[in-house]
Scaffold this active site. Structure first.
Site, PDB file in Angstrom:
ATOM      1  N   TRP A   1      -5.875  42.353 115.013  1.00 33.70           N
ATOM      2  CA  TRP A   1      -6.002  42.252 116.470  1.00 33.70           C
ATOM      3  C   TRP A   1      -6.389  40.842 116.877  1.00 33.70           C
ATOM      4  O   TRP A   1      -7.097  40.152 116.147  1.00 33.70           O
ATOM      5  CB  TRP A   1      -7.077  43.216 116.965  1.00 33.70           C
ATOM      6  CG  TRP A   1      -6.616  44.635 117.019  1.00 33.70           C
ATOM      7  CD1 TRP A   1      -6.438  45.481 115.958  1.00 33.70           C
ATOM      8  CD2 TRP A   1      -6.265  45.380 118.185  1.00 33.70           C
ATOM      9  NE1 TRP A   1      -6.017  46.698 116.393  1.00 33.70           N
ATOM     10  CE2 TRP A   1      -5.900  46.666 117.768  1.00 33.70           C
ATOM     11  CE3 TRP A   1      -6.240  45.070 119.543  1.00 33.70           C
ATOM     12  CZ2 TRP A   1      -5.502  47.649 118.659  1.00 33.70           C
ATOM     13  CZ3 TRP A   1      -5.849  46.063 120.422  1.00 33.70           C
ATOM     14  CH2 TRP A   1      -5.475  47.332 119.985  1.00 33.70           C
TER      15      TRP A   1
ATOM     16  N   GLU B   1     -10.974  48.898 109.533  1.00 35.90           N
ATOM     17  CA  GLU B   1     -10.364  49.031 108.206  1.00 35.90           C
ATOM     18  C   GLU B   1     -10.853  47.992 107.194  1.00 35.90           C
ATOM     19  O   GLU B   1     -10.522  48.080 106.009  1.00 35.90           O
ATOM     20  CB  GLU B   1      -8.839  48.968 108.327  1.00 35.90           C
ATOM     21  CG  GLU B   1      -8.231  50.165 109.025  1.00 35.90           C
ATOM     22  CD  GLU B   1      -8.372  50.171 110.539  1.00 35.90           C
ATOM     23  OE1 GLU B   1      -8.373  51.258 111.143  1.00 35.90           O
ATOM     24  OE2 GLU B   1      -8.498  49.073 111.145  1.00 35.90           O
TER      25      GLU B   1
ATOM     26  N   VAL C   1     -12.585  40.681 114.780  1.00 33.96           N
ATOM     27  CA  VAL C   1     -13.146  40.395 116.090  1.00 33.96           C
ATOM     28  C   VAL C   1     -13.157  41.684 116.896  1.00 33.96           C
ATOM     29  O   VAL C   1     -12.192  42.439 116.891  1.00 33.96           O
ATOM     30  CB  VAL C   1     -12.379  39.266 116.823  1.00 33.96           C
ATOM     31  CG1 VAL C   1     -10.923  39.612 117.039  1.00 33.96           C
ATOM     32  CG2 VAL C   1     -13.047  38.917 118.141  1.00 33.96           C
ATOM     33  N   VAL C   2     -14.299  41.922 117.545  1.00 30.15           N
ATOM     34  CA  VAL C   2     -14.448  43.067 118.429  1.00 30.15           C
ATOM     35  C   VAL C   2     -14.948  42.521 119.758  1.00 30.15           C
ATOM     36  O   VAL C   2     -15.973  41.832 119.805  1.00 30.15           O
ATOM     37  CB  VAL C   2     -15.449  44.107 117.873  1.00 30.15           C
ATOM     38  CG1 VAL C   2     -15.482  45.347 118.754  1.00 30.15           C
ATOM     39  CG2 VAL C   2     -15.119  44.474 116.426  1.00 30.15           C
TER      40      VAL C   2
ATOM     41  N   HIS D   1     -17.072  52.233 122.765  1.00 29.80           N
ATOM     42  CA  HIS D   1     -16.277  51.946 121.574  1.00 29.80           C
ATOM     43  C   HIS D   1     -16.776  50.706 120.833  1.00 29.80           C
ATOM     44  O   HIS D   1     -16.886  50.701 119.602  1.00 29.80           O
ATOM     45  CB  HIS D   1     -14.807  51.767 121.992  1.00 29.80           C
ATOM     46  CG  HIS D   1     -13.878  51.467 120.863  1.00 29.80           C
ATOM     47  ND1 HIS D   1     -13.431  50.197 120.594  1.00 29.80           N
ATOM     48  CD2 HIS D   1     -13.313  52.270 119.945  1.00 29.80           C
ATOM     49  CE1 HIS D   1     -12.623  50.228 119.547  1.00 29.80           C
ATOM     50  NE2 HIS D   1     -12.531  51.476 119.134  1.00 29.80           N
TER      51      HIS D   1
ATOM     52  N   ARG E   1     -15.854  30.569 118.710  1.00 33.24           N
ATOM     53  CA  ARG E   1     -16.375  30.755 117.353  1.00 33.24           C
ATOM     54  C   ARG E   1     -15.285  30.783 116.282  1.00 33.24           C
ATOM     55  O   ARG E   1     -15.560  30.917 115.107  1.00 33.24           O
ATOM     56  CB  ARG E   1     -17.185  32.048 117.304  1.00 33.24           C
ATOM     57  CG  ARG E   1     -18.467  31.947 118.096  1.00 33.24           C
ATOM     58  CD  ARG E   1     -19.032  33.309 118.503  1.00 33.24           C
ATOM     59  NE  ARG E   1     -20.280  33.161 119.232  1.00 33.24           N
ATOM     60  CZ  ARG E   1     -20.385  32.800 120.506  1.00 33.24           C
ATOM     61  NH1 ARG E   1     -19.296  32.531 121.206  1.00 33.24           N
ATOM     62  NH2 ARG E   1     -21.558  32.689 121.087  1.00 33.24           N
TER      63      ARG E   1
END
Length: 156
Positions: free
Chosen positions: A25, A59, A79-80, A87, A126
């Site tokens: 992602w 994963e 990355v989130v 979530h 970052r």
């Protein structure tokens, strides 16, 4: 591009088997993280690491668990970005706990290069890209190799 308070670490990881495990992602951020990790590994004398891509950050843990028995160090990159639902909290906690479990149960260091950001700009800052203030991929790779060298040299 040193992070605020991040130590400068120079390490010789020649001969170590290392894998970079990266989520898919957010292409631009992930490309920067992977490039930074590969630079960090090259700086440590590791020029042919395995690079494994997985669909998402969740994963990373299972892929690292599968790779741990055949590698001296792993670098987990993802990355989130916070959204409007819980979530974000579940994914961040799950991946942090999962990667920690892999490292502790296998004894193989996992460099934690998972960005947990409020917005995309924080991630870009970052990602080790031109204009970024930090290079978390490089930092995660260097930390994993330095820890692997430390563990290799322990006489216990």
């Amino acid at each position: 591009m040193s992070g605020h308070g991040a130590p400068t670490i120079a390490v010789d990881g020649l001969g170590l088997r290392v894998a970079v495990v990266a989520a898919s992602w957010h292409d631009v951020v992930m490309d920067g993280l992977v490039a930074g990790a590969l630079r960090g590994l090259a700086d440590a004398g590791i020029h042919d690491p395995a690079v494994v891509r997985v669909p998402g950050t969740v994963e990373l843990s299972v892929a690292c668990a599968r790779l741990a028995p055949t590698h001296d160090a792993l670098v987990a990159l993802g990355v989130v970005i916070r959204g409007g639902t819980p979530h974000f909290d579940y994914v961040c906690a799950g991946v942090t706990n999962g990667l920690t479990q892999v490292s502790v149960t296998t004894g193989v260091p996992v460099g934690f290069g998972v960005l947990t950001c409020d917005d995309e700009q924080q991630a870009l800052d970052r990602a080790g890209l031109e204009g970024s203030s930090e290079d978390k991929g490089h930092e995660a790779a260097t930390a994993a190799v330095a820890t692997a060298v430390t563990l290799r040299d322990l006489h216990v």
